[in-house]
Design a protein around this motif. Sequence first.
Motif, PDB file in Angstrom:
ATOM      1  N   LEU A   1       0.855  -1.208  -0.019  1.00  0.00           N
ATOM      2  CA  LEU A   1      -0.065   0.040  -0.042  1.00  0.00           C
ATOM      3  C   LEU A   1       0.690   1.253   0.068  1.00  0.00           C
ATOM      4  O   LEU A   1       1.718   1.485   0.760  1.00  0.00           O
ATOM      5  N   VAL A   2       0.542   2.132  -0.877  1.00  0.00           N
ATOM      6  CA  VAL A   2       1.495   3.190  -1.210  1.00  0.00           C
ATOM      7  C   VAL A   2       0.686   4.432  -1.275  1.00  0.00           C
ATOM      8  O   VAL A   2      -0.387   4.518  -1.783  1.00  0.00           O
ATOM      9  N   CYS A   3       1.356   5.807  -0.860  1.00  0.00           N
ATOM     10  CA  CYS A   3       0.461   6.904  -0.973  1.00  0.00           C
ATOM     11  C   CYS A   3       0.412   7.348  -2.448  1.00  0.00           C
ATOM     12  O   CYS A   3       1.553   7.164  -3.247  1.00  0.00           O
ATOM     13  N   ALA A   4      -0.688   7.649  -2.900  1.00  0.00           N
ATOM     14  CA  ALA A   4      -0.720   7.916  -4.310  1.00  0.00           C
ATOM     15  C   ALA A   4      -1.767   8.975  -4.395  1.00  0.00           C
ATOM     16  O   ALA A   4      -2.973   9.116  -4.025  1.00  0.00           O
ATOM     17  N   ASP A   5      -1.832  10.068  -5.266  1.00  0.00           N
ATOM     18  CA  ASP A   5      -2.663  11.058  -5.480  1.00  0.00           C
ATOM     19  C   ASP A   5      -3.834  10.408  -6.472  1.00  0.00           C
ATOM     20  O   ASP A   5      -3.544   9.290  -7.179  1.00  0.00           O
ATOM     21  N   ASN A   6      -4.886  11.065  -6.219  1.00  0.00           N
ATOM     22  CA  ASN A   6      -6.141  10.571  -7.019  1.00  0.00           C
ATOM     23  C   ASN A   6      -6.594   9.140  -6.687  1.00  0.00           C
ATOM     24  O   ASN A   6      -7.306   8.315  -7.335  1.00  0.00           O
ATOM     25  N   ALA A   7      -6.288   8.693  -5.338  1.00  0.00           N
ATOM     26  CA  ALA A   7      -6.835   7.350  -5.032  1.00  0.00           C
ATOM     27  C   ALA A   7      -7.505   7.838  -3.538  1.00  0.00           C
ATOM     28  O   ALA A   7      -7.191   8.821  -3.083  1.00  0.00           O
ATOM     29  N   PRO A   8      -8.351   6.898  -3.228  1.00  0.00           N
ATOM     30  CA  PRO A   8      -9.295   7.108  -1.974  1.00  0.00           C
ATOM     31  C   PRO A   8      -8.173   7.151  -0.852  1.00  0.00           C
ATOM     32  O   PRO A   8      -7.450   6.579  -0.298  1.00  0.00           O
ATOM     33  N   LEU A   9      -8.342   8.185  -0.049  1.00  0.00           N
ATOM     34  CA  LEU A   9      -7.510   8.631   1.091  1.00  0.00           C
ATOM     35  C   LEU A   9      -6.160   8.431   0.663  1.00  0.00           C
ATOM     36  O   LEU A   9      -5.318   8.397   1.610  1.00  0.00           O
ATOM     37  N   ARG A  10      -5.590   8.920  -0.347  1.00  0.00           N
ATOM     38  CA  ARG A  10      -4.504   8.752  -1.112  1.00  0.00           C
ATOM     39  C   ARG A  10      -3.526   7.558  -0.881  1.00  0.00           C
ATOM     40  O   ARG A  10      -2.369   7.515  -0.623  1.00  0.00           O
ATOM     41  N   LEU A  11      -4.281   6.628  -0.962  1.00  0.00           N
ATOM     42  CA  LEU A  11      -3.716   5.179  -0.797  1.00  0.00           C
ATOM     43  C   LEU A  11      -4.273   4.020  -1.725  1.00  0.00           C
ATOM     44  O   LEU A  11      -5.227   4.114  -2.274  1.00  0.00           O
ATOM     45  N   ALA A  12      -3.094   3.615  -2.467  1.00  0.00           N
ATOM     46  CA  ALA A  12      -3.504   2.537  -3.391  1.00  0.00           C
ATOM     47  C   ALA A  12      -2.363   1.451  -3.448  1.00  0.00           C
ATOM     48  O   ALA A  12      -1.580   1.382  -2.759  1.00  0.00           O
ATOM     49  N   VAL A  13      -2.846   0.309  -3.885  1.00  0.00           N
ATOM     50  CA  VAL A  13      -1.678  -0.914  -4.191  1.00  0.00           C
ATOM     51  C   VAL A  13      -1.053  -0.857  -5.281  1.00  0.00           C
ATOM     52  O   VAL A  13      -1.432  -0.429  -6.373  1.00  0.00           O
ATOM     53  N   ARG A  14       0.333  -0.895  -5.024  1.00  0.00           N
ATOM     54  CA  ARG A  14       1.208  -0.638  -5.953  1.00  0.00           C
ATOM     55  C   ARG A  14       2.352  -1.921  -5.825  1.00  0.00           C
ATOM     56  O   ARG A  14       2.653  -2.430  -4.790  1.00  0.00           O
ATOM     57  N   THR A  15       3.014  -1.836  -7.090  1.00  0.00           N
ATOM     58  CA  THR A  15       4.247  -3.065  -7.113  1.00  0.00           C
ATOM     59  C   THR A  15       5.407  -2.093  -6.579  1.00  0.00           C
ATOM     60  O   THR A  15       5.675  -1.221  -7.178  1.00  0.00           O
ATOM     61  N   VAL A  16       6.223  -2.685  -5.908  1.00  0.00           N
ATOM     62  CA  VAL A  16       7.081  -1.869  -5.139  1.00  0.00           C
ATOM     63  C   VAL A  16       8.524  -3.163  -5.135  1.00  0.00           C
ATOM     64  O   VAL A  16       8.210  -4.334  -5.021  1.00  0.00           O
ATOM     65  N   PRO A  17       9.635  -2.717  -4.765  1.00  0.00           N
ATOM     66  CA  PRO A  17      10.892  -3.480  -5.011  1.00  0.00           C
ATOM     67  C   PRO A  17      10.643  -4.441  -3.575  1.00  0.00           C
ATOM     68  O   PRO A  17      10.234  -4.147  -2.604  1.00  0.00           O
ATOM     69  N   GLU A  18      11.537  -5.592  -3.824  1.00  0.00           N
ATOM     70  CA  GLU A  18      11.545  -6.550  -2.720  1.00  0.00           C
ATOM     71  C   GLU A  18      12.386  -5.961  -1.692  1.00  0.00           C
ATOM     72  O   GLU A  18      13.329  -5.236  -1.844  1.00  0.00           O
ATOM     73  N   PRO A  19      12.140  -6.095  -0.432  1.00  0.00           N
ATOM     74  CA  PRO A  19      13.023  -5.707   0.519  1.00  0.00           C
ATOM     75  C   PRO A  19      14.395  -6.134   0.817  1.00  0.00           C
ATOM     76  O   PRO A  19      14.527  -7.437   0.325  1.00  0.00           O
ATOM     77  N   ALA A  20      15.320  -5.436   1.015  1.00  0.00           N
ATOM     78  CA  ALA A  20      16.840  -5.894   1.235  1.00  0.00           C
ATOM     79  C   ALA A  20      17.377  -5.532   2.617  1.00  0.00           C
ATOM     80  O   ALA A  20      17.702  -4.532   3.152  1.00  0.00           O
ATOM     81  N   PRO A  21      17.089  -6.690   3.465  1.00  0.00           N
ATOM     82  CA  PRO A  21      17.639  -6.678   4.896  1.00  0.00           C
ATOM     83  C   PRO A  21      18.964  -6.367   5.099  1.00  0.00           C
ATOM     84  O   PRO A  21      19.901  -6.742   4.444  1.00  0.00           O
ATOM     85  N   LEU A  22      19.234  -5.461   6.279  1.00  0.00           N
ATOM     86  CA  LEU A  22      20.371  -4.882   6.741  1.00  0.00           C
ATOM     87  C   LEU A  22      20.757  -6.338   7.689  1.00  0.00           C
ATOM     88  O   LEU A  22      19.971  -7.192   7.997  1.00  0.00           O
ATOM     89  N   PRO A  23      22.041  -6.361   8.144  1.00  0.00           N
ATOM     90  CA  PRO A  23      22.468  -7.602   8.827  1.00  0.00           C
ATOM     91  C   PRO A  23      21.778  -7.662  10.169  1.00  0.00           C
ATOM     92  O   PRO A  23      21.707  -9.039  10.447  1.00  0.00           O
ATOM     93  N   GLY A  24      21.194  -6.446  10.726  1.00  0.00           N
ATOM     94  CA  GLY A  24      20.468  -6.640  11.882  1.00  0.00           C
ATOM     95  C   GLY A  24      18.897  -6.750  11.825  1.00  0.00           C
ATOM     96  O   GLY A  24      18.114  -6.643  12.536  1.00  0.00           O
ATOM     97  N   GLU A  25      18.540  -7.250  10.574  1.00  0.00           N
ATOM     98  CA  GLU A  25      17.100  -7.214  10.125  1.00  0.00           C
ATOM     99  C   GLU A  25      16.566  -8.741   9.751  1.00  0.00           C
ATOM    100  O   GLU A  25      17.431  -9.000   8.738  1.00  0.00           O
ATOM    101  N   ALA A  26      15.559  -9.067   9.856  1.00  0.00           N
ATOM    102  CA  ALA A  26      14.901 -10.310   9.606  1.00  0.00           C
ATOM    103  C   ALA A  26      13.924  -9.722   8.472  1.00  0.00           C
ATOM    104  O   ALA A  26      13.390  -9.024   8.360  1.00  0.00           O
ATOM    105  N   LEU A  27      13.870 -10.841   7.554  1.00  0.00           N
ATOM    106  CA  LEU A  27      12.640 -10.860   6.436  1.00  0.00           C
ATOM    107  C   LEU A  27      11.496 -11.461   6.915  1.00  0.00           C
ATOM    108  O   LEU A  27      11.663 -12.580   7.318  1.00  0.00           O
ATOM    109  N   VAL A  28      10.450 -10.640   6.924  1.00  0.00           N
ATOM    110  CA  VAL A  28       9.222 -11.375   7.499  1.00  0.00           C
ATOM    111  C   VAL A  28       7.930 -11.148   6.514  1.00  0.00           C
ATOM    112  O   VAL A  28       7.867 -10.104   5.759  1.00  0.00           O
ATOM    113  N   ALA A  29       7.300 -12.320   6.271  1.00  0.00           N
ATOM    114  CA  ALA A  29       6.090 -12.339   5.607  1.00  0.00           C
ATOM    115  C   ALA A  29       5.008 -11.869   6.459  1.00  0.00           C
ATOM    116  O   ALA A  29       4.523 -12.371   7.412  1.00  0.00           O
ATOM    117  N   VAL A  30       4.318 -10.702   5.900  1.00  0.00           N
ATOM    118  CA  VAL A  30       3.401 -10.026   6.635  1.00  0.00           C
ATOM    119  C   VAL A  30       1.890 -10.638   6.641  1.00  0.00           C
ATOM    120  O   VAL A  30       1.563 -10.984   5.590  1.00  0.00           O
TER     121      VAL A  30
END
Length: 314
Positions: free
Chosen positions: A4-33
């Motif tokens: 969910l990404v901020c987008a003009d001309n979308a309800p409440l300025r929010l829309a579903v968009r394709t985004v890059p996959e996360p790239a975890p830093l060494p102290g970060e876990a990859l989590v499926a939400v």
Amino acid sequence: MEALVCADNAPLRLAVRTVPEPAPLPGEALVAVKAVSLNRGELRNLETAQPGWRPGWDLAGEVLARAADGSGPPVGARVVGLLRSGAWAERVAVPTHLLAALPDAVSYADASTLPVAGLTALTALARRGSLIGQRVVITGAAGGVGWFAAQLAALAGAHVTGVARSADRLVPLLERGAIHTAVTALADAPGPFDLVLESTGGADLGLALARLAPGGLIVNFGNSARAPTTFNVSDFYSRGGASLYGLFLFDELVRRGNSGARDLATLAGLVATGELVPQISITAPWRAPWPALQALVDRALVGKAVLDFDAAVH
């Protein structure tokens, strides 16, 4: 992946968009939400954010890849976590100091309500120290933070007064014994108080300053009225030793020694034993979040709204 990404001309300025996959830093876990909960501050940020900004603080899900430095829960662990932004996405990289394993008895939906609301409540109450016999009043007691704060304060031995716009919103907390007195205006609360948890701002904050007991404390963590506060300073300093503390959660967690993971584990443990009960008023599929968001805008909720990442859109 999608988010969910901020987008003009979308309800409440929010829309579903394709985004890059996360790239975890060494102290970060990859989590499926699996679930996220909504906060009013996220909606306020959406009003002014640049297109492309990604909202989202609270999340619960499953660890897909453990942090490279070996910290945090292992692969497959059910977890609850917190981000400064971007949690409303299929997959996220979460710092392990803000990530805690979930007991099996705690659902993803319930867990997702804990990070911002639960940690704010826990941190605000901790500013007072021991609450045994303390007189505590909570404005916005039917909201996300207030709901948890009332229960936690009662568990700690405080006498709790809850303030909400309508008395029926406080009935569940009265039935649980989390609040002892329910009022619809701070002016009607039977003070003085040793501790005020204040998120309304405006006139209520000014009134709270005059309702403190000597040595009392106000912890302010919001301004839902979106109005300035004026007050007679002599009503405040004449209390003797009274104080006003401003709490911003992300800074507070750093002040507490990056305690997020530990405190989230504490909250999740209380939910698992039934001592702390989340309140979810609405659940919506994450790809169709707008009814839940609108309910939050309209202040039509008691407790929290949750977005389910496994739910299908009909």
